[in-house]
Structures are given as structure tokens and as C-alpha cells.
Motif scaffolding. Structure first.
Motif, PDB file in Angstrom:
ATOM      1  N   ASN A 115      39.875  40.545  35.436  1.00 38.56           N
ATOM      2  CA  ASN A 115      39.466  39.453  36.317  1.00 38.56           C
ATOM      3  C   ASN A 115      39.764  39.798  37.773  1.00 38.56           C
ATOM      4  O   ASN A 115      40.859  40.259  38.111  1.00 38.56           O
ATOM      5  CB  ASN A 115      40.200  38.170  35.929  1.00 38.56           C
ATOM      6  CG  ASN A 115      39.512  36.928  36.454  1.00 38.56           C
ATOM      7  OD1 ASN A 115      38.310  36.934  36.727  1.00 38.56           O
ATOM      8  ND2 ASN A 115      40.253  35.840  36.564  1.00 38.56           N
ATOM      9  N   GLY A 116      38.767  39.583  38.617  1.00 40.66           N
ATOM     10  CA  GLY A 116      38.909  39.908  40.027  1.00 40.66           C
ATOM     11  C   GLY A 116      38.536  41.328  40.359  1.00 40.66           C
ATOM     12  O   GLY A 116      38.532  41.719  41.538  1.00 40.66           O
ATOM     13  N   SER A 120      34.668  38.102  36.566  1.00 39.32           N
ATOM     14  CA  SER A 120      35.013  36.884  37.294  1.00 39.32           C
ATOM     15  C   SER A 120      34.966  35.720  36.316  1.00 39.32           C
ATOM     16  O   SER A 120      33.902  35.346  35.824  1.00 39.32           O
ATOM     17  CB  SER A 120      34.029  36.632  38.443  1.00 39.32           C
ATOM     18  OG  SER A 120      34.322  35.404  39.093  1.00 39.32           O
ATOM     19  N   THR A 214      31.844  37.821  44.772  1.00 36.13           N
ATOM     20  CA  THR A 214      32.092  37.066  43.544  1.00 36.13           C
ATOM     21  C   THR A 214      33.501  37.320  43.017  1.00 36.13           C
ATOM     22  O   THR A 214      34.227  36.398  42.645  1.00 36.13           O
ATOM     23  CB  THR A 214      31.059  37.447  42.469  1.00 36.13           C
ATOM     24  OG1 THR A 214      29.750  37.166  42.951  1.00 36.13           O
ATOM     25  CG2 THR A 214      31.290  36.683  41.180  1.00 36.13           C
ATOM     26  N   ALA A 215      33.880  38.591  42.996  1.00 39.41           N
ATOM     27  CA  ALA A 215      35.190  38.955  42.455  1.00 39.41           C
ATOM     28  C   ALA A 215      36.330  38.339  43.253  1.00 39.41           C
ATOM     29  O   ALA A 215      37.377  37.981  42.691  1.00 39.41           O
ATOM     30  CB  ALA A 215      35.330  40.477  42.428  1.00 39.41           C
ATOM     31  N   ALA A 218      37.501  34.903  41.996  1.00 42.02           N
ATOM     32  CA  ALA A 218      37.665  34.768  40.548  1.00 42.02           C
ATOM     33  C   ALA A 218      38.887  33.954  40.155  1.00 42.02           C
ATOM     34  O   ALA A 218      38.831  33.131  39.228  1.00 42.02           O
ATOM     35  CB  ALA A 218      37.733  36.150  39.895  1.00 42.02           C
ATOM     36  N   ARG A 219      40.003  34.126  40.846  1.00 42.54           N
ATOM     37  CA  ARG A 219      41.254  33.527  40.394  1.00 42.54           C
ATOM     38  C   ARG A 219      41.590  32.214  41.115  1.00 42.54           C
ATOM     39  O   ARG A 219      42.714  31.724  41.020  1.00 42.54           O
ATOM     40  CB  ARG A 219      42.402  34.528  40.521  1.00 42.54           C
ATOM     41  CG  ARG A 219      42.146  35.844  39.795  1.00 42.54           C
ATOM     42  CD  ARG A 219      43.401  36.679  39.612  1.00 42.54           C
ATOM     43  NE  ARG A 219      44.240  36.185  38.528  1.00 42.54           N
ATOM     44  CZ  ARG A 219      45.405  35.576  38.675  1.00 42.54           C
ATOM     45  NH1 ARG A 219      45.886  35.359  39.884  1.00 42.54           N
ATOM     46  NH2 ARG A 219      46.103  35.171  37.641  1.00 42.54           N
TER      47      ARG A 219
END
Length: 550
Positions: A115-116, A120, A214-215, A218-219
Motif C-alpha cells: 500500500n502506497g 492503493s 494515487t499512491a 493511499a493511507r
């Protein structure tokens, strides 16, 4: 009020609320709108003390109090469920894990996406560690529409599986209809029994911006409103997760299947590829934390002067929330001066000008200042689902979101004007103010579906989203350039603050055209009607009387 207290009002807020900052300005001459009042409102709402107006936080609570105080000072009628407020509970989700992964297993081979980085995915609503594992099935664009004869799930069994869908919609679809259908993808997948969705990029989407954008988000925390019965609101249904992956990860998802990802992307560039089962199983691992916060929409009403029409409501809306604060060095506050302190300032100025008139328009005016727009039109969606007035009484909506007030515009853009008789009304009002009405210059952006009027459209209400146009008063296109510059460098950045070169006389011009449009609709012989054959009117207001397109 308790929901403001839970949002975290501390000593600073109490001090501000007790001070003269909330005192209403002296009543202007009837019908007047001044640069000073617009500048004062934007200056307050975009101040660092409001910490970016993130919902559920102190700064946004202060901003809500400010708007409610202004409504009261104008003498408007409260139109919420608690005075001017319509409280809304939100489920706020964040990660309790330091690292989230999606593991693809095919035979004895595994690939891990982080993730990231190349994945994502947001936090879920299960508190603590969570693992979701299921087979994969490709579902094309993942669209379904009885009206248009589209069913990308035909012949596919997605029950208990993770669907993989292309972003967006086929190029052959009208961009606004395509955007509307795309918003319903998660709900459609959930209704058919899928447990998760992974979205992969088309060639067109990859060209619109880098994966890193986008990445990078992600969090971040995610929110959805909570229905009065305690269930989760929004369009996602019962999907356990929705994720995006970069092109390299997508290529691995399709490896060993009927078509490669490159072939799928090529097919999607010219048509709509059919779905098929993918080889392999995906497993998502994450840990979540869930809390409940409370925010509110704000609503006020100015009764109409015609007894036969006063029950009808002309709605003017703008969102109050922004993105809050980020960690790190340098400027960490997303002040949101243009997005959307300027929109709220416009709404308040229009409301104040009407309230000061001796005789209001024939139809009543309803002013809606929403919460949760930045997280996915949540406040407006809640109002559309649980309106504080009969939804059938709302005859139209004009939505204000992020007007570009740094250029002296010669025209306005009313997204959605071509779909109802609001179009000629907006054109007539613009002409009266010496302005033109510009056709949508960016149809591929589908802006008609991307702001707070859209949930009301889905409730059957004709609506437009009003923006400053691209032509300047000297016959050039510097206003287009001003918007492009803002979007490239300041949109959803801390630099959208009071350093923006806002021309307050331009702000007055924009507020006046909003007032003129509201007046034109409120005094019209007939309320706005959807055009016969328009997709949104036929789908969301099938029983409503339609107008013939001239």
C-alpha cells in the motif's frame, strides 16, 4: 450543541465564539453585495486558526458556528433538524497497521503489492487485523445499466470473489453518464455478491496523471456517513474493500489468463472488453481503527412572497469543509481559500442581499452549506437521502464550488444547463448581468457529477454547477489560463490560501450572477423541468413532467 462539542471545541474555539468575529456586518442597502463582506468571510474561513476545516475537527466546528451565526443575523428561518443544523454521524476509518499488502498467489508463485507503493487501498470498517482472500474475476468496466442495455457482469459469477475492473467507462458513452455509472461500480459489485474490487487503469486514465498521485493518498483516513438506523451510508454497499493497483501490478493480475493486461488495455481503448475468470487468488492484509465523529449540514430558508409558490424551494448550495492539516515540514494547513471558502462567502452574500430586500422573490430560497464534500459528497448525499424538507418541494439547485476569482471573467459555465430548462434561465440571468454562458469546455472531465448538486440530481432535482468561465473581459482566454494554473499548482494544496491573487470585485460579480440566477428561477412562471429524453431526468425523475428541448 453536543455534536459540536464532540468535534473538539476547546479553549481557543470558545474564545473565538465569544468575540466580535461572529458579529454580523451592518445591513447593506437592499440587494447590494460588497467586496468587503466577501473578503471578510473568505479571510475568516481560510485563516490558519481554522486548521483547514476538516470535518469532525475544531476548525470546521468553528466554521459551522460562524455560518449559523450569519444565518441568524440575517433573520433567515432555521431549516435543519436542530435549528440551522442537520447533524450527521460519520464512521472515520484509519489504519492501525504500519504496512498493508495485497498478495497474489498463482500455483506456487506469489507476488506482494504494498500500500502506497504499487497498491492503493483504504482502511476498512473491521476493527483490528483483517484478512480478505478470494479468487479473481475480470468484469470489464464493471458497469450495469438497464436503461442503456449495459451488463458487464452477464455470464459471470462473482459471488464470494474479488472483481477486477477497468477504471472509467467506454469512450463511446457520454462522459457525464459514464461518470455517473462509474460511481455505482462498487455498489453493483456488492449487490452481486463480490467481496472486493480492484481497479486497473486504462490507457486514457494513465495519461491523465501519474500513479504516484494515487499512491500518495493511499493511507489517508476514510469516512462514510452513518444512516439513522446505524448502517453504513454511501454507494459501496457491503464490499469489504476497494483498491487500485499500478500497471505493473495489473499485468501480474492478468498473467496466465485469457488476455494479457496490455491486450485488455488496448481493447478498452476502442471498445468494452468482456470479462473472464483470472487465474490466481488475492489476499489483502491490513489492520483498522474505527471511530465515530459528528458533523452537520447547515440550512436556512427565506420564505417566498407569493402564497401560491412559497412552498416551492430554490436551493443554493456550497460546501464548507476542506482537507484539514498534514504532517511534515513547511506549510501544513490546507486553508481552502478558493476551495471552497469563496463558495460559502458567495452563498452568504447572496442570502444576505435577499434577506435585506423589502419583498423577497416569489418562491422560497433554501440555503444549504454542506459538510463532507471532500470525502465524497457525503453531506449532500445525506441531505438528498434524508432531506429536512420535502424533496418534492425543491424545484432546482445551483451549486457553488471553487470559483476561480483571480481573473475578470466575461462568461460563466453552468454544468448541467443543457439538461433542463434551467439552461435558458441561467443564460437570461447572465445576459442581464452582461455575461455570456459558455458551453462545457471540458466534457471529458464530467464535472456535472463531481460536486454537491449531483446527489440532488439523483433525487430527481434539476441542477446546475456554476463556475466562472474561461473568457476574460478583454476578449482573451486568460481566465482559462488562471484556472489551469490553479488546478496544476494550488488545487488541494496548502498554497490555496489567502496568498491567492483574489480580485474581490470579481468575487462581487460572481455573487451577483448567482443572485440573479436564483431570482430568475424563483420568479419564473414555471419551475425548471428536465428536458424530455435527457438521461438523468428520465432515470431519476421518470414521473416528472418534462419540457421539449427547443
Amino acid at each position: 450543541m453536543n455534536y459540536l462539542t464532540r468535534a473538539g471545541l476547546g479553549g481557543m474555539a470558545a474564545l473565538l465564539l465569544s468575540g466580535a468575529v461572529f458579529a454580523a456586518p451592518a445591513a447593506p442597502p437592499p440587494g447590494s453585495i460588497t467586496a468587503a463582506e466577501l473578503q471578510a468571510t473568505v479571510t475568516f474561513l481560510a485563516d490558519d486558526l481554522l486548521e483547514g476545516r476538516q470535518i469532525g475537527r475544531r476548525g470546521h466546528a468553528i466554521a459551522m458556528r460562524y455560518v449559523a451565526a450569519q444565518f441568524k443575523a440575517m433573520g433567515l428561518e432555521p431549516a435543519g433538524t436542530q435549528g440551522f443544523y442537520q447533524p450527521i454521524s460519520f464512521e472515520e476509518r484509519s489504519f492501525a497497521s504500519d504496512r498493508e499488502t495485497l498478495t497474489l498467489t498463482r500455483g506456487d508463485k506469489t507476488s506482494v503489492f504494498v500500500n502506497g507503493v504499487d497498491l492503493s487501498v483504504g482502511p476498512g470498517n473491521v476493527v483490528g487485523p483483517e484478512t480478505i482472500s478470494a479468487p479473481l474475476v475480470f468484469v470489464g468496466f464493471g458497469l450495469a445499466s438497464k436503461e442503456l442495455g449495459i451488463d458487464d457482469y452477464a455470464g459471470l459469477d462473482v459471488r464470494g470473489k474479488i472483481v477486477v475492473a477497468l477504471a472509467g467507462a467506454p469512450k463511446s458513452l457520454n462522459s457525464e453518464i459514464a461518470a455517473h455509472l462509474a460511481r455505482g461500480k462498487s455498489g453493483e459489485a456488492a449487490a452481486l455478491g463480490a467481496v472486493g474490487m480492484i481497479t486497473v487503469r486504462t490507457i486514457a486514465q494513465a495519461e491523465r496523471g501519474p500513479w504516484s498521485k494515487t499512491a500518495s493518498t493511499a493511507r489517508l483516513q476514510r469516512r462514510n456517513f452513518v444512516n439513522p438506523d446505524g448502517s453504513a451510508g454511501g454507494d459501496a454497499g457491503s464490499l469489504k474493500f476497494s483498491a487500485n493497483v499500478d500497471d505493473a501490478a495489473a499485468a501480474q493480475l492478468f498473467a496466465g489468463s485469457a488476455m494479457s493486461f496490455a491486450a485488455v488495455q488496448a481493447a478498452a481503448d476502442t471498445g468494452a472488453p468482456h470479462g473472464f475468470a483470472l487465474t490466481g487468488t488475492a489476499k489483502l492484509d491490513r489492520s483498522n481503527a474505527v471511530t465515530t465523529i459528528t458533523s452537520a449540514n447547515l440550512l436556512a430558508r427565506l420564505p417566498g412572497s407569493d402564497p401560491a409558490l412559497t412552498d416551492q424551494l430554490v436551493l443554493l448550495s456550497a460546501h464548507l469543509d476542506h482537507l484539514g492539516m498534514r504532517t511534515g515540514e513547511g506549510d501544513t494547513i490546507y486553508n481552502g481559500a478558493l476551495d471552497n471558502a469563496s463558495g460559502v462567502a458567495t452563498l452568504l452574500a447572496v442570502a444576505r442581499s435577499f434577506a435585506a430586500e423589502k419583498k423577497p422573490p416569489k418562491r422560497s430560497l433554501l440555503f444549504l452549506v454542506t459538510t463532507g464534500e471532500e470525502g465524497g459528497l457525503m453531506g449532500s448525499s445525506y441531505f438528498a437521502r434524508y432531506p429536512t424538507v420535502g424533496i418534492e418541494r425543491i424545484v432546482s439547485e445551483v451549486n457553488i464550488d471553487m470559483p476561480i476569482l483571480t481573473c475578470d471573467f466575461a462568461d460563466v459555465i453552468a454544468y448541467g444547463a443543457n439538461r433542463s430548462t434551467m439552461g435558458p434561465m441561467v443564460a437570461a440571468a447572465a445576459k442581464k448581468q452582461g455575461l455570456g454562458l459558455m458551453a462545457d469546455p471540458q466534457p471529458s472531465e464530467a464535472l456535472f457529477t463531481r460536486s454537491d448538486h449531483y446527489p440532488l440530481v439523483r433525487a430527481g432535482v434539476p441542477a446546475v454547477y456554476l463556475r466562472t468561465g474561461w473568457h476574460d473581459t478583454q476578449g482573451g482566454m486568460t481566465c482559462r489560463d488562471a484556472e489551469s494554473l490553479f488546478r496544476r499548482t494550488h488545487y488541494h494544496e496548502p498554497s490555496d490560501d489567502l496568498s491567492q491573487p483574489i480580485d474581490w470585485n470579481v468575487a462581487v460579480k460572481f455573487a451577483r450572477i448567482n443572485a440573479e440566477i436564483s431570482r430568475t428561477i424563483a420568479n419564473a412562471h414555471d419551475a425548471p423541468r428536465w428536458y424530455s429524453g435527457d438521461y438523468f431526468g428520465e432515470v431519476f425523475a421518470p414521473a416528472a413532467v418534462k419540457a421539449k428541448r427547443e
